[in-house]
Design a protein around this motif. Structure first.
Motif, PDB file in Angstrom:
ATOM      1  N   ARG A  35       0.815  -1.222   0.000  1.00 17.37           N
ATOM      2  CA  ARG A  35       0.000   0.000   0.000  1.00 17.37           C
ATOM      3  C   ARG A  35       0.851   1.276   0.000  1.00 17.37           C
ATOM      4  O   ARG A  35       0.559   2.198  -0.764  1.00 17.37           O
ATOM      5  N   ALA A  39       0.610   3.938  -3.038  1.00 13.15           N
ATOM      6  CA  ALA A  39       0.173   5.308  -2.726  1.00 13.15           C
ATOM      7  C   ALA A  39       1.201   6.316  -3.234  1.00 13.15           C
ATOM      8  O   ALA A  39       0.844   7.364  -3.782  1.00 13.15           O
ATOM      9  N   HIS A  40       2.476   5.997  -3.068  1.00 12.96           N
ATOM     10  CA  HIS A  40       3.542   6.871  -3.563  1.00 12.96           C
ATOM     11  C   HIS A  40       3.459   7.006  -5.086  1.00 12.96           C
ATOM     12  O   HIS A  40       3.497   8.112  -5.628  1.00 12.96           O
ATOM     13  N   LEU A  42       0.943   6.493  -7.090  1.00 14.77           N
ATOM     14  CA  LEU A  42      -0.287   7.154  -7.524  1.00 14.77           C
ATOM     15  C   LEU A  42      -0.286   8.649  -7.222  1.00 14.77           C
ATOM     16  O   LEU A  42      -1.035   9.408  -7.826  1.00 14.77           O
ATOM     17  N   SER A  43       0.565   9.082  -6.293  1.00 15.95           N
ATOM     18  CA  SER A  43       0.618  10.504  -5.956  1.00 15.95           C
ATOM     19  C   SER A  43       1.663  11.262  -6.777  1.00 15.95           C
ATOM     20  O   SER A  43       1.733  12.486  -6.704  1.00 15.95           O
ATOM     21  N   ASP A  44       2.482  10.544  -7.541  1.00 19.73           N
ATOM     22  CA  ASP A  44       3.517  11.199  -8.346  1.00 19.73           C
ATOM     23  C   ASP A  44       2.915  12.171  -9.344  1.00 19.73           C
ATOM     24  O   ASP A  44       1.866  11.921  -9.930  1.00 19.73           O
ATOM     25  N   ARG A  45       3.592  13.279  -9.546  1.00 19.02           N
ATOM     26  CA  ARG A  45       3.236  14.257 -10.572  1.00 19.02           C
ATOM     27  C   ARG A  45       4.462  14.399 -11.455  1.00 19.02           C
ATOM     28  O   ARG A  45       5.520  14.822 -11.004  1.00 19.02           O
TER      29      ARG A  45
END
Length: 86
Positions: A35, A39-40, A42-45
């Motif tokens: 997880r 989460a990391h 999926l949060s990348d921009r």
């Protein structure tokens, strides 16, 4: 869209067993499905290619940028220090 990250890890699992052994391949698979890691990811921009060149070109003067199609890669060699290290 975590499947975009978990599916390749699952698909490559048999090859990883052959490459690094069952214990390490199992560790990698569990890591890619954890997880916190998902989460990391999926949060990348992501930076645009122009932003990437501008940012990393300012930090690494003289860097070479190669377009790999799916990503932009950078290669850089540090200049000689010009002095002897004690």
């Amino acid at each position: 869209m975590p499947w975009a990250y978990t599916w390749p890890a699952l698909w490559s699992f048999p090859g990883e067993i052959r490459r690094v052994g069952l214990r390490d391949a199992w560790f990698q698979l569990r890591f890619w499905h954890s997880r916190p890691w998902l989460a990391h990811l999926l949060s990348d921009r992501y930076l645009s290619r122009e932003q990437f060149r501008e940012l990393y070109g300012s930090v690494f003067p003289g860097a070479r940028f190669d377009d790999l199609g799916f990503a932009l890669a950078m290669a850089w060699t540090a200049p000689p220090s010009g002095g002897d290290v004690p």
